[in-house]
Design a protein around this motif. Structure first.
Motif, short mmCIF file in Angstrom:
data_model
loop_
_atom_site.label_atom_id
_atom_site.label_comp_id
_atom_site.label_asym_id
_atom_site.label_seq_id
_atom_site.Cartn_x
_atom_site.Cartn_y
_atom_site.Cartn_z
N ALA A 149 3.76 -4.72 12.42
CA ALA A 149 5.07 -5.33 12.19
C ALA A 149 5.26 -5.66 10.71
O ALA A 149 6.33 -5.41 10.12
N GLU A 150 4.22 -6.20 10.10
CA GLU A 150 4.30 -6.52 8.68
C GLU A 150 4.43 -5.25 7.84
O GLU A 150 5.17 -5.21 6.85
N ALA A 151 3.71 -4.19 8.26
CA ALA A 151 3.81 -2.92 7.54
C ALA A 151 5.23 -2.36 7.60
O ALA A 151 5.74 -1.82 6.61
N LYS A 152 5.88 -2.51 8.75
CA LYS A 152 7.27 -2.06 8.86
C LYS A 152 8.17 -2.85 7.92
O LYS A 152 9.09 -2.29 7.32
N ARG A 153 7.91 -4.16 7.78
CA ARG A 153 8.72 -4.97 6.88
C ARG A 153 8.50 -4.56 5.42
O ARG A 153 9.44 -4.52 4.61
N VAL A 154 7.24 -4.23 5.08
CA VAL A 154 6.95 -3.74 3.72
C VAL A 154 7.73 -2.45 3.44
O VAL A 154 8.35 -2.29 2.39
N LEU A 155 7.71 -1.54 4.41
CA LEU A 155 8.42 -0.27 4.23
C LEU A 155 9.92 -0.51 4.08
O LEU A 155 10.59 0.13 3.24
N ALA A 156 10.45 -1.45 4.86
CA ALA A 156 11.88 -1.75 4.77
C ALA A 156 12.23 -2.30 3.38
O ALA A 156 13.27 -1.95 2.81
N ARG A 157 11.39 -3.14 2.82
CA ARG A 157 11.64 -3.69 1.49
C ARG A 157 11.61 -2.59 0.43
O ARG A 157 12.40 -2.61 -0.52
N VAL A 158 10.68 -1.65 0.59
CA VAL A 158 10.62 -0.53 -0.35
C VAL A 158 11.92 0.27 -0.29
O VAL A 158 12.49 0.68 -1.32
N ARG A 159 12.42 0.50 0.92
CA ARG A 159 13.65 1.27 1.07
C ARG A 159 14.86 0.53 0.51
O ARG A 159 15.88 1.16 0.19
N ARG A 160 14.73 -0.80 0.40
CA ARG A 160 15.82 -1.58 -0.19
C ARG A 160 15.68 -1.69 -1.71
O ARG A 160 16.48 -2.36 -2.36
N GLY A 161 14.61 -1.08 -2.27
CA GLY A 161 14.49 -1.04 -3.72
C GLY A 161 13.24 -1.66 -4.31
O GLY A 161 12.99 -1.53 -5.51
N ALA A 162 12.44 -2.36 -3.50
CA ALA A 162 11.19 -2.95 -4.02
C ALA A 162 10.18 -1.83 -4.29
O ALA A 162 10.21 -0.77 -3.66
N THR A 163 9.27 -2.07 -5.22
CA THR A 163 8.21 -1.08 -5.49
C THR A 163 6.92 -1.52 -4.81
O THR A 163 6.69 -2.73 -4.60
N LEU A 164 6.13 -0.54 -4.46
CA LEU A 164 4.84 -0.86 -3.85
C LEU A 164 3.98 -1.70 -4.80
O LEU A 164 3.27 -2.61 -4.38
N LYS A 165 4.06 -1.39 -6.09
CA LYS A 165 3.29 -2.15 -7.07
C LYS A 165 3.69 -3.62 -7.06
O LYS A 165 2.83 -4.52 -7.10
N ALA A 166 4.98 -3.86 -6.95
CA ALA A 166 5.46 -5.24 -6.91
C ALA A 166 5.04 -5.94 -5.62
O ALA A 166 4.94 -7.18 -5.58
N LEU A 167 4.80 -5.17 -4.57
CA LEU A 167 4.39 -5.74 -3.28
C LEU A 167 2.87 -5.84 -3.15
O LEU A 167 2.36 -6.07 -2.06
N GLY A 168 2.15 -5.66 -4.27
CA GLY A 168 0.71 -5.86 -4.27
C GLY A 168 -0.11 -4.62 -3.96
O GLY A 168 -1.29 -4.73 -3.58
N ALA A 169 0.46 -3.46 -4.14
CA ALA A 169 -0.27 -2.22 -3.82
C ALA A 169 -1.43 -2.01 -4.79
O ALA A 169 -1.38 -2.38 -5.95
N GLU A 170 -2.47 -1.40 -4.26
CA GLU A 170 -3.59 -0.96 -5.08
C GLU A 170 -3.44 0.53 -5.35
O GLU A 170 -2.90 1.27 -4.51
N THR A 171 -3.92 0.97 -6.50
CA THR A 171 -3.85 2.39 -6.85
C THR A 171 -5.27 2.93 -6.94
O THR A 171 -6.15 2.33 -7.57
N GLY A 172 -5.48 4.06 -6.28
CA GLY A 172 -6.82 4.65 -6.29
C GLY A 172 -6.78 6.12 -6.00
O GLY A 172 -5.74 6.69 -5.65
N GLU A 173 -7.95 6.76 -6.15
CA GLU A 173 -8.09 8.20 -5.93
C GLU A 173 -8.96 8.43 -4.70
O GLU A 173 -10.01 7.81 -4.56
N VAL A 174 -8.50 9.29 -3.80
CA VAL A 174 -9.25 9.55 -2.58
C VAL A 174 -9.50 11.05 -2.45
O VAL A 174 -8.79 11.87 -3.05
N THR A 175 -10.54 11.41 -1.67
CA THR A 175 -10.88 12.81 -1.43
C THR A 175 -10.65 13.16 0.03
O THR A 175 -10.59 12.28 0.90
N ALA A 176 -10.55 14.45 0.30
CA ALA A 176 -10.30 14.90 1.67
C ALA A 176 -11.49 14.67 2.58
O ALA A 176 -11.36 14.71 3.80
N THR A 177 -12.67 14.43 1.99
CA THR A 177 -13.86 14.24 2.82
C THR A 177 -14.01 12.81 3.31
O THR A 177 -14.92 12.52 4.07
N SER A 178 -13.16 11.90 2.84
CA SER A 178 -13.23 10.53 3.32
C SER A 178 -13.00 10.51 4.83
O SER A 178 -12.15 11.23 5.36
#
Length: 272
Positions: A149-178
Motif C-alpha cells: 500500500a505504501e509502495a502504491k502511494r510512493v508511485l502515485a506521488r511520483v506520477r504527480r511530479g515527485a522524484t524518487l530521489k526526493a522520496l529517499g531512493a537509493e541509487t545502485g548498480e545491479v547484475t542479472a545474476t543477482s
C-alpha cells in the motif's frame, strides 16, 4: 580353555626393493577405537601402497619432516589426547603422516606435467569457442516501502511530479545474476520509467551491456580451466593405474582376502 587364533599379518605389500606389512593387531586396535574394520584395513594398505610408490618415484620424506609436521599440527597435550581417542600409536601416526606427505609429492609429480601439457593452440581454441563477457548491469534508483500500500502511494506521488530521489531512493548498480526476484524485474523494465514491483518502486536510469573481457584475461582464465581439467584427468588415470599395480603386489591373509584392496581371483574362481 578355548584359544582364539590371532593373525599376525593382515597383508603384505611387496615390490622390487620395497616391502611393508599391515598388522592385524593394528587393524583391530583402530577398529576398537571406532573405525569401520574394512575401512581401517583399506587405509593401512593404501598407506603402504603410497610409500611404495614414493620409493619408486625417488620421493624421500625424512623423519625430521614427519616429526615437524606432527609438532606443527598439535601440541604435546593435544597429541596425547588424539592418540588415545583415535587408537593410533605414535609409530602408526608417523606412518600416516609420512604417507600423506608422500602422496602430496606424488600428486605434484602427476599434475604438474599435466598442467604444462596445455598448449597455446588449445587455449586459443577454448577462448574462441567459449568467449567470456562481463555481466550486463543496470543502474537503478529504488525505494523500498514498508508495504504494498505504501509502495502504491510512493508511485502515485511520483506520477504527480515527485522524484524518487526526493522520496529517499537509493541509487545502485545491479547484475542479472543477482538472485532476488526484484533484480529480474529490474532487468525486464524499460529505461526511464518508474515501476512498482511488490514493495519496491524503481526506475532504471542506465543499462550497460556485457562486454568481452580483454583477450589476455580470457586466455589466462582458459588456461586455468584447461590445466585444472588436465590435472583431474591425469589424477583419475594415475589412481586407476596405481590401484591396479599395487593391489597386484598385495598378499592378504584369508580373513581379508575378499577385501577390494586384495587381489581377486578370476571370475568364477573362489578365493583360496
Amino acid at each position: 580353555m578355548l584359544k582364539i587364533a590371532v593373525l599376525a599379518v593382515a597383508a603384505t605389500v611387496a615390490a622390487p626393493g620395497y616391502s611393508a606389512t599391515v598388522d592385524d593387531a593394528d587393524v583391530s586396535r583402530l577398529t576398537t577405537a571406532g573405525g569401520e574394520r574394512a575401512l581401517v584395513f583399506r587405509t593401512l594398505v593404501e598407506e603402504a601402497w603410497v610409500s611404495g610408490e614414493a620409493k619408486e618415484r625417488g620421493i624421500v620424506v625424512t623423519d625430521e619432516t614427519v616429526d615437524e609436521s606432527i609438532e606443527d599440527s598439535r601440541s604435546e597435550r593435544s597429541l596425547k589426547r588424539y592418540l588415545k581417542r583415535s587408537g593410533l600409536t605414535l609409530p602408526l601416526l608417523r606412518k600416516r603422516v609420512r604417507a600423506s606427505l608422500e602422496l602430496t609429492e606424488i600428486r605434484n609429480q602427476v599434475t604438474e606435467p599435466a598442467a604444462k601439457s596445455v598448449t597455446p593452440d588449445q587455449v586459443k581454441a577454448y577462448v574462441d569457442a567459449n568467449p567470456i563477457t562481463t555481466e550486463p548491469t543496470r543502474t537503478v534508483r529504488i525505494v523500498r516501502a514498508k508495504s504494498r500500500a505504501e509502495a502504491k502511494r510512493v508511485l502515485a506521488r511520483v506520477r504527480r511530479g515527485a522524484t524518487l530521489k526526493a522520496l529517499g531512493a537509493e541509487t545502485g548498480e545491479v547484475t542479472a545474476t543477482s538472485s532476488d526476484r526484484i533484480f529480474a524485474a529490474i532487468f525486464r523494465a524499460p529505461l526511464d520509467r518508474t515501476i512498482r514491483y511488490g514493495t519496491y518502486v524503481f526506475k532504471v536510469i542506465k543499462a550497460t551491456p556485457g562486454r568481452p573481457l580483454p583477450r589476455a584475461q580470457q586466455e589466462a582464465q582458459a588456461w586455468e580451466r584447461l590445466a585444472t581439467d588436465a590435472q583431474a584427468d591425469a589424477l583419475r588415470a594415475f589412481t586407476a593405474q596405481f590401484t591396479e599395480k599395487w593391489r597386484d603386489r598385495t598378499s592378504c591373509a584369508p580373513a581379508y582376502a575378499a577385501h577390494p584392496s586384495c587381489p581377486q581371483p578370476p571370475s568364477g574362481q573362489a578365493a583360496p
